[in-house]
Design a protein around this motif. Structure first.
Motif, PDB file in Angstrom:
ATOM      1  N   ASP A 115       0.883  -1.168   0.000  1.00 31.28           N
ATOM      2  CA  ASP A 115       0.000   0.000   0.000  1.00 31.28           C
ATOM      3  C   ASP A 115       0.922   1.220   0.000  1.00 31.28           C
ATOM      4  OD1 ASP A 115      -1.858   2.032   0.641  1.00 31.28           O
ATOM      5  OD2 ASP A 115      -3.003   0.737   1.971  1.00 31.28           O
ATOM      6  N   SER A 302      -1.933   2.562  -8.788  1.00 32.38           N
ATOM      7  CA  SER A 302      -1.565   2.219  -7.413  1.00 32.38           C
ATOM      8  C   SER A 302      -2.836   2.184  -6.571  1.00 32.38           C
ATOM      9  CB  SER A 302      -0.585   3.256  -6.848  1.00 32.38           C
ATOM     10  OG  SER A 302      -0.132   2.897  -5.567  1.00 32.38           O
ATOM     11  N   ASP A 304      -4.459   2.299  -3.365  1.00 27.10           N
ATOM     12  CA  ASP A 304      -4.010   2.770  -2.047  1.00 27.10           C
ATOM     13  C   ASP A 304      -5.184   3.081  -1.131  1.00 27.10           C
ATOM     14  OD1 ASP A 304      -1.375   2.723  -2.997  1.00 27.10           O
ATOM     15  OD2 ASP A 304      -1.515   4.779  -3.738  1.00 27.10           O
ATOM     16  N   THR A 335       1.004  -1.797  -6.616  1.00 27.31           N
ATOM     17  CA  THR A 335       0.842  -2.375  -5.275  1.00 27.31           C
ATOM     18  C   THR A 335       0.793  -3.903  -5.304  1.00 27.31           C
ATOM     19  OG1 THR A 335      -1.504  -1.774  -5.530  1.00 27.31           O
ATOM     20  CG2 THR A 335      -0.142  -0.404  -4.072  1.00 27.31           C
TER      21      THR A 335
END
Length: 350
Positions: A115, A302, A304, A335
Motif C-alpha cells: 500500500d 496504485s 491505495d 501495489t
C-alpha cells in the motif's frame, strides 16, 4: 509468494483486554464508525496496557475500572469480560456483522503486496507509525509506505523538513524491528499552485515513494489545473499522483477538479508516474470513467487506502472492486509488485 489476506485480517485476538479493545477499534475504523467511538476504545486500550497486572486484576474484581480516566462503562464491560477469558459481547456482535468492504475484486485484492499511501499520528492519522505498519503486515502485506503530509497542509499537521528528518530516523528503527516486512519511507506531498512540490528536493530524494496530491485551490480553472498537474507528474521525484480529481462523494461533498485528463494521463505514462486508485469510500477517486481513460493511456496504477487509522488499511477491497470492474490487469498495478521491483522503479525515476 505472499499475498494479501482477504478474510478481513488481522486475525481475531487472544482473549485479553488490550487485544479485545484494539480489535473493536479496528472493526469500528473499518466500518467507518464515528471517530469519538473509535477513540474511546483506543484510549482504553492504552490505559489498560499501562496498568500493572495486579492492579488490573484488583480493579476488575472490585468493578472500579471506571475510576480511571479514559475508561467508561462500555469499555469497562469489555475489559472485564475479556479478563475473565471470554469474548466480550460487543466484540462478538461486531465480528458477526458482514464487512462493508466489497468482495467483487477478490482476485485483484489477493494479488496486493503493499500500500503506497497511509498516514500516522505524526500528521493527521490517529495511530502511531508502528501500529499502522504492524496492521499492514498482519493483513498480509509484504510492504507499506508511510506518507504523512507535507508542511503546507497545516490543518493536517504536515511535516516540516526538520520533522520529516526526525521521522526518517524513527522509521529506520521500526523497520529494523519489523524485518523482513518492509516499512518504506514516503510522503504525501502537496502540489503547489505552480505544480512544484511542498518539500525540500534533497529530502524527497531520500524517500522510497513520493505521492503528490492537490489539497488547495481545487476549483482552479481547467487550463491552470492542467498545467499544475502536468508539472507535478513530470517531476522525476513524483512516483504516484494521489486522488487526482479531489472529489468527495460522501458527507460534505466536493465536485471534481477540472483538468484535461487525457493530457495528464499521457504525461503520467510518459513520465512513469502511477495514477492512484484511492480506496477511501468518500473519495473513490478517480471515478470509473477517468480510471478507464487512465488505463487506456497506458499508465501504471496504485491501489491505495489513504488510511488514517489501522482499520482503514482494510479498505483496499474498495479500490480493487472498482479496478476489477474496469478490467484493470494486476500487472499494471504497482501495489502488486514485490518490494524490490517497487523501489527499483521509484529509484530509477530519480
Amino acid at each position: 509468494m505472499a499475498s494479501r489476506r482477504t478474510d478481513s485480517a488481522p486475525p481475531p485476538p487472544a482473549a485479553d483486554p488490550v487485544a479485545a479493545l484494539d480489535r473493536i477499534a479496528y472493526l469500528l475504523e473499518r466500518d467507518q464508525a464515528p471517530t469519538y467511538r473509535v477513540k474511546a476504545f483506543r484510549t482504553a486500550s492504552a490505559v489498560v496496557a499501562g496498568l500493572d497486572p495486579d492492579e488490573l486484576r484488583r480493579r476488575v474484581e472490585r468493578h472500579t475500572l471506571g475510576e480511571l480516566k479514559g475508561i467508561g462503562p462500555k469499555t469497562a464491560d469489555v475489559i472485564e469480560q475479556a479478563h475473565a477469558g471470554g469474548v466480550p459481547g460487543y466484540l462478538a456482535d461486531l465480528e458477526a456483522r458482514p464487512s462493508p468492504v466489497p468482495t467483487d475484486g477478490a482476485a485483484l485484492l489477493a494479488a496486493q503486496r503493499g500500500d503506497c499511501h497511509m498516514h500516522s499520528d505524526w500528521s493527521d492519522g490517529g495511530s502511531p507509525i508502528e501500529l499502522m505498519a504492524r496492521t499492514a503486515r498482519d493483513l498480509g502485506h509484504e510492504w507499506v509506505v508511510l506518507t504523512d503530509h507535507s508542511p503546507r497542509l497545516t490543518v493536517a499537521r504536515g511535516l516540516t523538513a526538520e520533522r520529516l528528518r526526525a521521522q526518517l530516523d524513527v522509521v529506520a528503527e521500526i523497520a529494523a524491528e519489523l524485518a523482513p516486512f518492509r516499512l518504506l519511507t514516503g510522503i504525501e506531498c502537496d502540489i503547489l499552485d505552480d505544480g512544484s512540490l511542498d518539500q525540500e528536493p534533497e529530502l524527497l530524494d531520500r524517500l522510497d515513494v513520493v505521492v503528490a496530491s492537490v489539497h488547495s485551490k481545487l476549483r482552479m480553472d481547467e487550463p491552470a489545473m492542467t498545467r499544475r498537474l502536468l508539472a507535478a507528474v513530470r517531476n522525476p521525484r513524483v512516483n504516484v499522483l494521489g486522488h487526482c480529481t479531489g472529489r468527495l462523494i460522501q458527507g460534505k461533498q466536493r465536485p471534481e477538479s477540472a483538468f484535461d485528463a487525457d493530457a495528464v494521463f499521457a504525461a503520467c505514462a510518459e513520465s512513469d508516474t502511477a495514477v492512484e486508485i484511492n480506496c477511501r469510500p468518500e473519495r473513490s477517486d478517480p471515478p470509473s470513467r477517468l480510471l478507464r481513460r487512465a488505463l487506456a493511456a497506458g499508465v501504471f496504477l496504485s491501489i491505495d487506502t489513504d488510511a488514517h487509522a489501522p482499520g482503514q488499511l482494510d479498505w483496499q477491497g474498495y479500490g480493487c472492486a472498482r479496478a476489477q470492474a474496469c478490467d484493470v490487469p494486476a500487472d499494471r498495478v504497482i501495489t502488486t509488485w514485490p518490494v524490490r521491483r517497487l523501489v527499483a522503479w521509484t529509484g530509477a525515476s530519480r
